[in-house]
Design a protein around this motif. Structure first.
Motif, PDB file in Angstrom:
ATOM      1  N   GLU A 190      -3.919  -7.174   6.113  1.00 34.55           N
ATOM      2  CA  GLU A 190      -2.542  -6.702   5.950  1.00 34.55           C
ATOM      3  C   GLU A 190      -1.666  -7.255   7.068  1.00 34.55           C
ATOM      4  O   GLU A 190      -1.983  -7.093   8.257  1.00 34.55           O
ATOM      5  CB  GLU A 190      -2.492  -5.162   5.999  1.00 34.55           C
ATOM      6  N   LYS A 191      -0.535  -7.840   6.682  1.00 35.93           N
ATOM      7  CA  LYS A 191       0.354  -8.422   7.681  1.00 35.93           C
ATOM      8  C   LYS A 191       0.844  -7.367   8.680  1.00 35.93           C
ATOM      9  O   LYS A 191       1.029  -7.665   9.855  1.00 35.93           O
ATOM     10  CB  LYS A 191       1.546  -9.080   6.976  1.00 35.93           C
ATOM     11  N   LEU A 192       1.005  -6.143   8.227  1.00 33.74           N
ATOM     12  CA  LEU A 192       1.480  -5.081   9.120  1.00 33.74           C
ATOM     13  C   LEU A 192       0.497  -4.864  10.275  1.00 33.74           C
ATOM     14  O   LEU A 192       0.900  -4.497  11.373  1.00 33.74           O
ATOM     15  CB  LEU A 192       1.688  -3.777   8.334  1.00 33.74           C
ATOM     16  N   HIS A 193      -0.772  -5.124  10.058  1.00 36.83           N
ATOM     17  CA  HIS A 193      -1.756  -4.966  11.136  1.00 36.83           C
ATOM     18  C   HIS A 193      -1.623  -6.046  12.204  1.00 36.83           C
ATOM     19  O   HIS A 193      -2.116  -5.893  13.322  1.00 36.83           O
ATOM     20  CB  HIS A 193      -3.188  -4.987  10.583  1.00 36.83           C
ATOM     21  N   GLN A 226       8.005  -4.389   5.319  1.00 34.96           N
ATOM     22  CA  GLN A 226       6.952  -5.309   4.889  1.00 34.96           C
ATOM     23  C   GLN A 226       6.443  -5.022   3.488  1.00 34.96           C
ATOM     24  O   GLN A 226       5.430  -5.565   3.065  1.00 34.96           O
ATOM     25  CB  GLN A 226       5.782  -5.258   5.888  1.00 34.96           C
ATOM     26  N   SER A 256      -8.203  -4.053  11.607  1.00 36.46           N
ATOM     27  CA  SER A 256      -8.360  -2.599  11.548  1.00 36.46           C
ATOM     28  C   SER A 256      -9.798  -2.196  11.184  1.00 36.46           C
ATOM     29  O   SER A 256     -10.570  -3.003  10.662  1.00 36.46           O
ATOM     30  CB  SER A 256      -7.386  -2.009  10.518  1.00 36.46           C
ATOM     31  N   MET A 262       0.843  -1.212   0.000  1.00 39.99           N
ATOM     32  CA  MET A 262       0.000   0.000   0.000  1.00 39.99           C
ATOM     33  C   MET A 262       0.871   1.252   0.000  1.00 39.99           C
ATOM     34  O   MET A 262       2.014   1.229   0.435  1.00 39.99           O
ATOM     35  CB  MET A 262      -0.858   0.038   1.271  1.00 39.99           C
ATOM     36  N   LEU A 305       1.590   4.617   1.705  1.00 38.79           N
ATOM     37  CA  LEU A 305       1.316   5.119   3.049  1.00 38.79           C
ATOM     38  C   LEU A 305       2.079   6.404   3.335  1.00 38.79           C
ATOM     39  O   LEU A 305       3.087   6.704   2.687  1.00 38.79           O
ATOM     40  CB  LEU A 305       1.721   4.068   4.092  1.00 38.79           C
ATOM     41  N   GLN A 342     -10.860  -0.338   8.815  1.00 40.19           N
ATOM     42  CA  GLN A 342     -11.163  -0.345   7.386  1.00 40.19           C
ATOM     43  C   GLN A 342     -11.193  -1.752   6.790  1.00 40.19           C
ATOM     44  O   GLN A 342     -11.569  -1.934   5.650  1.00 40.19           O
ATOM     45  CB  GLN A 342     -10.097   0.468   6.617  1.00 40.19           C
ATOM     46  N   GLU A 391      -6.605   3.637   5.774  1.00 40.28           N
ATOM     47  CA  GLU A 391      -6.136   2.649   6.740  1.00 40.28           C
ATOM     48  C   GLU A 391      -5.285   3.350   7.790  1.00 40.28           C
ATOM     49  O   GLU A 391      -4.713   4.413   7.528  1.00 40.28           O
ATOM     50  CB  GLU A 391      -5.277   1.582   6.036  1.00 40.28           C
ATOM     51  N   HIS A 426       5.576  -2.012   2.052  1.00 36.31           N
ATOM     52  CA  HIS A 426       4.719  -0.861   1.767  1.00 36.31           C
ATOM     53  C   HIS A 426       5.563   0.294   1.226  1.00 36.31           C
ATOM     54  O   HIS A 426       6.738   0.414   1.561  1.00 36.31           O
ATOM     55  CB  HIS A 426       3.997  -0.423   3.039  1.00 36.31           C
ATOM     56  N   ALA A 471       7.098  -0.655   8.325  1.00 33.61           N
ATOM     57  CA  ALA A 471       6.157  -0.661   7.198  1.00 33.61           C
ATOM     58  C   ALA A 471       6.900  -0.886   5.885  1.00 33.61           C
ATOM     59  O   ALA A 471       6.476  -1.678   5.036  1.00 33.61           O
ATOM     60  CB  ALA A 471       5.389   0.653   7.149  1.00 33.61           C
TER      61      ALA A 471
END
Lengths: 222, 199
Positions: B10-13, A23, B57, A1, A3, B59, A118, A25, A20
């Protein structure tokens, strides 16, 4: 994504950005809120003007939004900055370095919800001593640039976060209920180098102001 | 072992919604393993003495588009009817929806059925909730952390444990299945510890 990070120049927002990016992003831009009020409720203030230098070292664009720093009004300025990032950089989400502050996290979550973005908080509820250990392990070079808690004194300014620092804050935690990561405002940090930087930041000069257990170091960097 | 099922798209979450639960269990000396909800193998369910289904999350509603992956929870004859389960936020939605949809949970068009059981309810931050009876160690007035924008009607075989208009803590009347709309991993870690100690 795609961000954007709410970026203060301190260890938490920088580390959240690093996690982030690690991973996969894309960090489209950084967002720094510059409060005129040095005791802003929401925003980390010492040397916030140096975030532009840090952004250059990370090769990332930065949106710097001024705010008077009045409680709750500064949230509207934050929303403006995030909207700008959405418009100019097509961001899909926000990253924050929030660890335990529900005050901050709640306000940012509400803005993200309103703007259909998000919200990533990769340090959320992390054990704070473990967080400090991870920073060292991941080669973050961090100095203290502000203190506002007993029994900290002026000699803390410029201190590096290393293993002996971690031992020191652990002792303070046991003795005074000190927040080891400084999220209660006990201390503020500035990142001079990390894996996101092309080159380390050098500090050309600095000025210390304060008294007793409240001091800040204003940096001039390159 | 306790199985943690991540509902995060999302893995980051997972750093926000899964890792804090892992930390609570690790600090309590409880063995656990984590799987994404799209990657649960039959052996995982057989090895799980307890299950925690995490939140995700605001969203992220992707799990609602993949409810068929939770088919193992449906019906009276589920393998897991004696297994303690704790659903957190999205986990609560999954448990209640699977109960409502029953055999239809495998139907990819079930989203159309949500309208009459879903309600918009945005709650973010600390709220005081009152428990009418003890729920996994919580009782009386407690401060809890909310992060949700929807709620679902509670099926009749779930009992509500809070006095608020929107049920915040529920338990199945016949199975050891618990669910919270709030996130105990933020403010009420003892709830997760109590769940982990259930015999």
């Amino acid at each position: 994504m795609k961000l954007a990070t709410l970026f203060s120049g301190g260890k938490d927002s920088t580390y959240a950005t690093y996690l982030a990016k690690k991973q996969g992003h894309e960090i489209a831009c950084l967002i720094s809120i510059i409060p005129e009020n040095k005791d802003s409720y929401m925003f980390h203030t010492p040397s916030i003007n140096q975030t532009e230098t840090q952004a250059k070292h990370m090769n990332m664009p930065i949106i710097q939004q001024k705010t008077k720093g009045k409680k709750e009004e500064e949230i509207q300025d934050l929303e403006k900055a995030i909207q700008k990032a959405k418009k100019e950089y097509s961001i899909q989400g926000i990253i924050t370095g929030a660890v335990e502050s529900v005050y901050q996290a709640t306000r940012i979550q509400k803005i993200c919800h309103k703007l259909q973005l998000e919200c990533f908080n990769p340090l959320w509820q992390k054990n704070q001593l473990h967080l400090l250990e991870e920073l060292i392990k991941n080669k973050f070079e961090i100095i203290i640039i502000g203190i506002a808690a007993y029994p900290l004194e002026k000699n803390w300014l410029g201190k590096k976060i290393d293993k002996s620092f971690i031992k020191e804050v652990e002792t303070l935690q046991k003795k005074y209920g000190f927040n080891p990561a400084g999220e209660g405002g006990e201390y503020e940090t500035f990142v001079t180098n990390c894996p996101l930087f092309k080159t380390p930041i050098s500090i050309e000069q600095y000025k210390d102001t304060g008294k007793e257990h409240s001091w800040r170091r204003t940096l001039h960097t390159k | 072992m306790i199985l943690i099922i991540s509902t995060c798209k999302e893995k980051l979450h997972e750093k926000e919604f899964v890792e804090p639960i892992e930390t609570i269990l690790k600090d309590s000396g409880k063995k656990h393993f984590t799987r994404h909800y799209t990657n649960i193998k039959k052996g995982d369910l057989q090895n799980a003495k307890k299950i925690i289904i995490t939140g995700t999350s605001l969203q992220d509603n992707e799990y609602l588009n993949n409810l068929e992956t939770f088919s193992y929870l449906r019906g009276k004859e589920t393998l897991l009817k004696q297994t303690p389960i704790l659903g957190i936020c999205a986990g609560m939605q999954i448990l209640t929806l699977v109960e409502y949809l029953g055999q239809e949970v495998g139907n990819l068009n079930v989203k159309a059925n949500f309208a009459n059981i879903q309600k918009k309810q945005l709650e973010i931050g600390y709220f005081k909730e009152e428990f009418k009876q003890e729920f996994l160690g919580l009782q009386g007035k407690q401060e809890v952390y909310h992060l949700h924008q929807n709620t679902f009607k509670i099926p009749k075989n779930y009992e509500t444990y809070t006095l608020s208009k929107t049920p915040q803590a529920i338990k199945h009347t016949e199975k050891p299945w618990y669910a919270t709309l709030f996130h105990p991993e933020v403010r009420n870690k003892e709830l997760i510890q109590t769940f982990a100690e259930l015999t």
